[in-house]
Each structure stands twice: as C-alpha cells, then as structure tokens.
Design a protein around this motif. Structure first.
Motif, short mmCIF file in Angstrom:
data_model
loop_
_atom_site.label_atom_id
_atom_site.label_comp_id
_atom_site.label_asym_id
_atom_site.label_seq_id
_atom_site.Cartn_x
_atom_site.Cartn_y
_atom_site.Cartn_z
N ARG A 3 -7.67 2.16 -6.74
CA ARG A 3 -8.53 0.99 -6.52
C ARG A 3 -7.76 -0.13 -5.82
NH1 ARG A 3 -10.00 2.48 -11.66
NH2 ARG A 3 -8.77 0.81 -12.64
N SER A 4 -6.50 -0.30 -6.19
CA SER A 4 -5.67 -1.33 -5.56
C SER A 4 -5.45 -1.03 -4.08
CB SER A 4 -4.32 -1.43 -6.27
OG SER A 4 -4.49 -1.88 -7.60
N ILE A 5 -5.24 0.23 -3.75
CA ILE A 5 -5.07 0.62 -2.35
C ILE A 5 -6.33 0.26 -1.57
CG2 ILE A 5 -4.89 2.61 -0.78
CD1 ILE A 5 -3.06 3.88 -3.02
N ASP A 6 -7.49 0.61 -2.11
CA ASP A 6 -8.76 0.28 -1.44
C ASP A 6 -8.90 -1.23 -1.25
OD1 ASP A 6 -9.49 2.96 -1.25
OD2 ASP A 6 -10.76 2.90 -3.04
N ALA A 7 -8.57 -1.99 -2.28
CA ALA A 7 -8.69 -3.45 -2.21
C ALA A 7 -7.74 -4.02 -1.15
CB ALA A 7 -8.41 -4.06 -3.57
N CYS A 8 -6.51 -3.51 -1.11
CA CYS A 8 -5.55 -3.97 -0.11
C CYS A 8 -6.01 -3.65 1.31
CB CYS A 8 -4.18 -3.35 -0.34
SG CYS A 8 -3.27 -4.04 -1.70
N GLU A 9 -6.56 -2.48 1.48
CA GLU A 9 -7.03 -2.09 2.81
C GLU A 9 -8.18 -2.97 3.26
OE1 GLU A 9 -7.52 2.16 2.35
OE2 GLU A 9 -5.41 2.48 2.94
N VAL A 36 0.84 -1.21 0.00
CA VAL A 36 0.00 0.00 0.00
C VAL A 36 0.87 1.25 0.00
CG1 VAL A 36 -1.64 1.35 1.39
CG2 VAL A 36 -2.03 -1.10 1.02
N ARG A 37 1.93 1.25 0.80
CA ARG A 37 2.84 2.42 0.79
C ARG A 37 3.45 2.62 -0.60
NH1 ARG A 37 4.13 0.34 5.85
NH2 ARG A 37 6.16 -0.49 5.21
N GLY A 38 3.82 1.53 -1.25
CA GLY A 38 4.37 1.63 -2.61
C GLY A 38 3.35 2.14 -3.60
N LEU A 39 2.12 1.68 -3.48
CA LEU A 39 1.06 2.14 -4.37
C LEU A 39 0.79 3.63 -4.16
CD1 LEU A 39 -1.33 -0.92 -4.00
CD2 LEU A 39 -0.20 -0.22 -6.12
N ARG A 40 0.81 4.07 -2.91
CA ARG A 40 0.61 5.50 -2.62
C ARG A 40 1.75 6.33 -3.19
NH1 ARG A 40 -1.73 4.20 3.12
NH2 ARG A 40 -3.94 4.28 2.61
N TRP A 41 2.97 5.82 -3.11
CA TRP A 41 4.12 6.50 -3.69
C TRP A 41 3.90 6.68 -5.19
CZ3 TRP A 41 7.44 4.99 -7.54
CH2 TRP A 41 8.59 5.77 -7.72
N ALA A 42 3.45 5.61 -5.85
CA ALA A 42 3.23 5.66 -7.29
C ALA A 42 2.13 6.66 -7.65
CB ALA A 42 2.89 4.28 -7.84
N VAL A 43 1.05 6.68 -6.87
CA VAL A 43 -0.03 7.65 -7.12
C VAL A 43 0.53 9.06 -7.07
CG1 VAL A 43 -2.13 8.66 -6.12
CG2 VAL A 43 -1.94 6.17 -6.36
N LYS A 44 1.35 9.34 -6.09
CA LYS A 44 1.94 10.68 -5.97
C LYS A 44 2.79 11.00 -7.20
CE LYS A 44 4.60 13.57 -2.87
NZ LYS A 44 5.31 13.68 -1.61
N ARG A 45 3.61 10.05 -7.65
CA ARG A 45 4.45 10.28 -8.84
C ARG A 45 3.60 10.50 -10.08
NH1 ARG A 45 7.22 9.58 -4.92
NH2 ARG A 45 6.94 11.80 -4.77
#
Length: 122
Positions: free
Chosen positions: A113-119, A79-88
């Motif tokens: 959507r992936s972040i939501d699914a992971c959460e 999730v942290r990696g996905l959030r990093w990518a969203v920011k980029r």
C-alpha cells in the motif's frame, strides 16, 4: 528486518521535511512513517515473545535515504526500499510460525500500500 524498518521510519521523518506540513505528500509520507514505526513494534514484540534478543541499531537504509537529493528522488529511493522489504517478507513467510507469518503478511501488505501511495505522490 527490525533494523531496516527502524531505518525506514527514521528516514521518513527527514523525507517529510521536504514537503509542506499537512500537505498531500507530507500526509502520505506521515502515514507510511506511522506504518513503519508500527512494524518496528510488531517485530520487537514477536522477537520478545520468542525470547530472541534484538538490536536497537538502525539499518543502513537511513543514511542512504537521507543522502539522496531531491524530493522526487528521495521518494523513488523509498519505493526501492519498500520493494526490497516486500521481497524479504515474502522470502521469510514460509519459514515463520503462524503468529509471525500473520504479522509479516500484514507488514508486507502495508508496504505494498505504501508503494502505491508513493507512486501516486511521484
């Protein structure tokens, strides 16, 4: 971003092995892995279209993600990696040509959507 997406796709294959095949968590992670692999192809096609050579390297996220111990902890790291990518993606959007902007918007949205699914899995 291509190397980062490639790292995510490869790491997800390892993370999926933490869960029973075709179980709920595995299925969610498999969908995210599919999205990451698709994003790699999209970025590669955009680079080729614009005549930009690209690396076939895998980003450092892979090694970091597979080093994390624990099912929950690995997904939290993802999730942290996905959030990093969203920011980029969001930082890059204003600078991109329309075709790339459209593709990166879709990739950003798939990451959200992936972040939501992971959460939900956590």
């Amino acid at each position: 971003m291509l190397e980062a997406e490639r790292a995510g796709a490869k790491a997800l294959v390892v993370l999926m092995d933490d869960h029973p095949r075709h179980g709920d968590a595995w299925t969610v992670l498999r969908g995210i892995q599919n999205d990451e692999a698709h994003n790699c192809a999209l970025i590669g096609k955009l680079l080729e279209k614009h005549g930009v050579p690209y690396s076939h390297a895998t980003g450092e996220f892979y090694e970091k993600a597979v080093a994390v111990q624990g099912k929950r902890e690995r997904i939290e790291f993802l999730v942290r990696g996905l959030r990093w990518a969203v920011k980029r993606f969001e930082e890059a959007l204003p600078t991109l040509a329309p075709d790339a902007r459209d593709a990166f918007t879709k990739m950003r949205d798939s990451h959200l959507r992936s972040i939501d699914a992971c959460e939900r899995v956590i």
